[in-house]
Design a protein around this motif. Structure first.
Motif, PDB file in Angstrom:
ATOM      1  N   LEU A  10       0.832  -1.202   0.000  1.00 50.42           N
ATOM      2  CA  LEU A  10       0.000   0.000   0.000  1.00 50.42           C
ATOM      3  C   LEU A  10       0.869   1.256   0.000  1.00 50.42           C
ATOM      4  CD1 LEU A  10      -2.543  -0.967   2.808  1.00 50.42           C
ATOM      5  CD2 LEU A  10      -3.013  -0.954   0.349  1.00 50.42           C
ATOM      6  N   THR A  11       0.389   2.293  -0.689  1.00 49.69           N
ATOM      7  CA  THR A  11       1.004   3.602  -0.570  1.00 49.69           C
ATOM      8  C   THR A  11       0.378   4.305   0.633  1.00 49.69           C
ATOM      9  OG1 THR A  11      -0.634   4.561  -2.073  1.00 49.69           O
ATOM     10  CG2 THR A  11       1.445   3.818  -3.032  1.00 49.69           C
ATOM     11  N   VAL A  12       1.224   4.950   1.421  1.00 48.23           N
ATOM     12  CA  VAL A  12       0.760   5.653   2.615  1.00 48.23           C
ATOM     13  C   VAL A  12       0.502   7.111   2.245  1.00 48.23           C
ATOM     14  CG1 VAL A  12       1.361   6.361   4.961  1.00 48.23           C
ATOM     15  CG2 VAL A  12       2.083   4.114   4.098  1.00 48.23           C
ATOM     16  N   PRO A  13      -0.691   7.619   2.505  1.00 53.36           N
ATOM     17  CA  PRO A  13      -0.992   9.007   2.136  1.00 53.36           C
ATOM     18  C   PRO A  13      -0.233  10.013   2.992  1.00 53.36           C
ATOM     19  CG  PRO A  13      -2.784   8.093   3.437  1.00 53.36           C
ATOM     20  CD  PRO A  13      -1.845   6.950   3.145  1.00 53.36           C
ATOM     21  N   HIS A  14       0.072  11.161   2.392  1.00 55.99           N
ATOM     22  CA  HIS A  14       0.701  12.230   3.147  1.00 55.99           C
ATOM     23  C   HIS A  14      -0.261  12.677   4.252  1.00 55.99           C
ATOM     24  CE1 HIS A  14       2.324  16.219   4.123  1.00 55.99           C
ATOM     25  NE2 HIS A  14       3.463  15.781   3.626  1.00 55.99           N
ATOM     26  N   PRO A  15       0.226  12.953   5.457  1.00 55.29           N
ATOM     27  CA  PRO A  15      -0.681  13.285   6.565  1.00 55.29           C
ATOM     28  C   PRO A  15      -1.466  14.577   6.358  1.00 55.29           C
ATOM     29  CG  PRO A  15       1.624  13.605   7.191  1.00 55.29           C
ATOM     30  CD  PRO A  15       1.632  12.878   5.896  1.00 55.29           C
ATOM     31  N   LEU A  16      -1.004  15.486   5.476  1.00 54.91           N
ATOM     32  CA  LEU A  16      -1.701  16.756   5.285  1.00 54.91           C
ATOM     33  C   LEU A  16      -2.559  16.774   4.036  1.00 54.91           C
ATOM     34  CD1 LEU A  16       1.063  19.311   6.369  1.00 54.91           C
ATOM     35  CD2 LEU A  16      -0.844  18.402   7.710  1.00 54.91           C
ATOM     36  N   TRP A  17      -1.970  16.385   2.885  1.00 60.91           N
ATOM     37  CA  TRP A  17      -2.735  16.490   1.637  1.00 60.91           C
ATOM     38  C   TRP A  17      -2.992  15.143   0.957  1.00 60.91           C
ATOM     39  CZ3 TRP A  17       1.979  19.262   2.137  1.00 60.91           C
ATOM     40  CH2 TRP A  17       3.101  18.620   1.608  1.00 60.91           C
ATOM     41  N   GLY A  18      -2.780  14.070   1.676  1.00 62.12           N
ATOM     42  CA  GLY A  18      -3.021  12.760   1.077  1.00 62.12           C
ATOM     43  C   GLY A  18      -4.461  12.301   1.145  1.00 62.12           C
ATOM     44  N   ARG A  19      -5.327  13.059   1.830  1.00 60.26           N
ATOM     45  CA  ARG A  19      -6.754  12.741   1.956  1.00 60.26           C
ATOM     46  C   ARG A  19      -6.995  11.359   2.573  1.00 60.26           C
ATOM     47  NH1 ARG A  19      -9.503  15.175  -3.624  1.00 60.26           N
ATOM     48  NH2 ARG A  19      -8.710  17.313  -3.337  1.00 60.26           N
ATOM     49  N   GLY A  20      -6.010  10.835   3.253  1.00 62.79           N
ATOM     50  CA  GLY A  20      -6.187   9.579   3.969  1.00 62.79           C
ATOM     51  C   GLY A  20      -6.322   8.351   3.101  1.00 62.79           C
ATOM     52  N   ARG A  21      -6.027   8.461   1.802  1.00 62.52           N
ATOM     53  CA  ARG A  21      -6.299   7.360   0.872  1.00 62.52           C
ATOM     54  C   ARG A  21      -5.116   6.395   0.791  1.00 62.52           C
ATOM     55  NH1 ARG A  21      -5.285   6.492  -4.636  1.00 62.52           N
ATOM     56  NH2 ARG A  21      -6.815   5.112  -5.653  1.00 62.52           N
TER      57      ARG A  21
END
Length: 283
Positions: free
Chosen positions: A96-107
């Protein structure tokens, strides 16, 4: 309220916990930190689900690719098991790719090594339950987490590989040493011994650097990736290097990964590579 940062404990041991009512256990591990016993279970899972892309779905390949060629993306491996104690069985292994904590939208979304689309290794009968359990686990680590696996492909049964077959030999017999056409002809040698693979890979890289449009050695991350993958596969006798020489100079080099019907030609470099062949080189 400040959102908790996403953290993964090396090996996944401290990240293991019940994902639902206790029927699932989820371990999250960074590339290169999957526990050895989990790697063994992962390969057994690939065999059970009949993964057609066994070489590129192998944990050695995926972990090395995620470490060296993830293009700045943070990757985590989710290993989902059922049962307890000696009855614990790995049911899924998902990159899995880990979303950026600010602009990754949690996806959280599937990650694939460059040049290949590798389906997550999931036992078909657990696919729906896995998505629910894994999504719940991720939300427990990050409040806004969203899991986007998409449809999980059902692999063919074991014994029906789709990759082209490449013969693999445990040693270099006389028939693998070819000298036809006089002193100007090329002599081909297949190298399979782990202690010789490293030097053979360096000869491949030198030839590639001399004739490729985009030499591997110009990209330190990619060069490290090639070296690490061939070393790891060679340890399990799952790698070979074919070198063709003319007048003591290497004129053709092929890197092979896998064994038996699942073996593939991974990389090739040769004197006179034209532009189309350079662009088409495996990544």
């Amino acid at each position: 309220m400040v959102e908790r940062r996403f953290t993964v404990i090396p090996g996944g041991a401290a990240a293991e916990e019940a994902a639902d009512a206790g029927s699932w256990r989820i371990a999250l591990s960074r590339p290169g930190q999957v526990a050895p016993e989990a790697v063994v279970a992962w390969r057994a899972l690939l065999t059970r689900v009949g993964a057609p892309d066994a070489v590129f779905a192998d944990p050695d390949y995926l972990q090395a690719a995620a470490q060296h060629c993830a293009a700045g993306r943070e990757v985590v491996f989710a290993l989902a098991s059922t049962g307890t104690g000696a009855a614990t069985t790995l049911r899924a292994a998902v990159a899995l790719t880990v979303p950026h904590p600010l602009w990754g939208r949690g996806r959280f979304a599937p990650w694939h090594p460059r040049g290949h689309t590798v389906a997550p290794a999931v036992e078909a009968r657990f696919a729906n339950d896995l998505q629910v359990a894994l999504a719940g686990h991720l939300r427990g680590l990050r409040r806004n987490a969203v899991l986007d696996l998409g449809p999980i492909a059902h692999h063919r049964p074991p014994g029906r590989p789709t990759l082209s077959a490449v013969s693999g030999l445990p040693r270099i017999p006389a028939r693998d040493l070819i000298d036809v056409g006089g002193p100007s002809a090329a002599v081909r040698e297949r190298i399979v011994e782990p202690h010789r693979i490293r030097d053979a890979v360096e000869e491949f890289l030198v030839l590639d650097a001399a004739h490729a449009a985009r030499p591997i050695l110009d990209d330190p991350s990619e060069a490290s990736f090639v070296r690490v993958v061939t070393r790891l596969f060679a340890r399990r006798q799952r790698a070979a290097v074919d070198l063709s020489r003319r007048h003591d100079h290497v004129v053709d080099a092929v890197l092979r990964l896998g064994a038996g019907p699942q073996a593939v030609v991974w990389r090739r470099a040769f004197v006179g590579m034209d532009a189309a062949e350079r662009r088409g080189r495996s990544a």
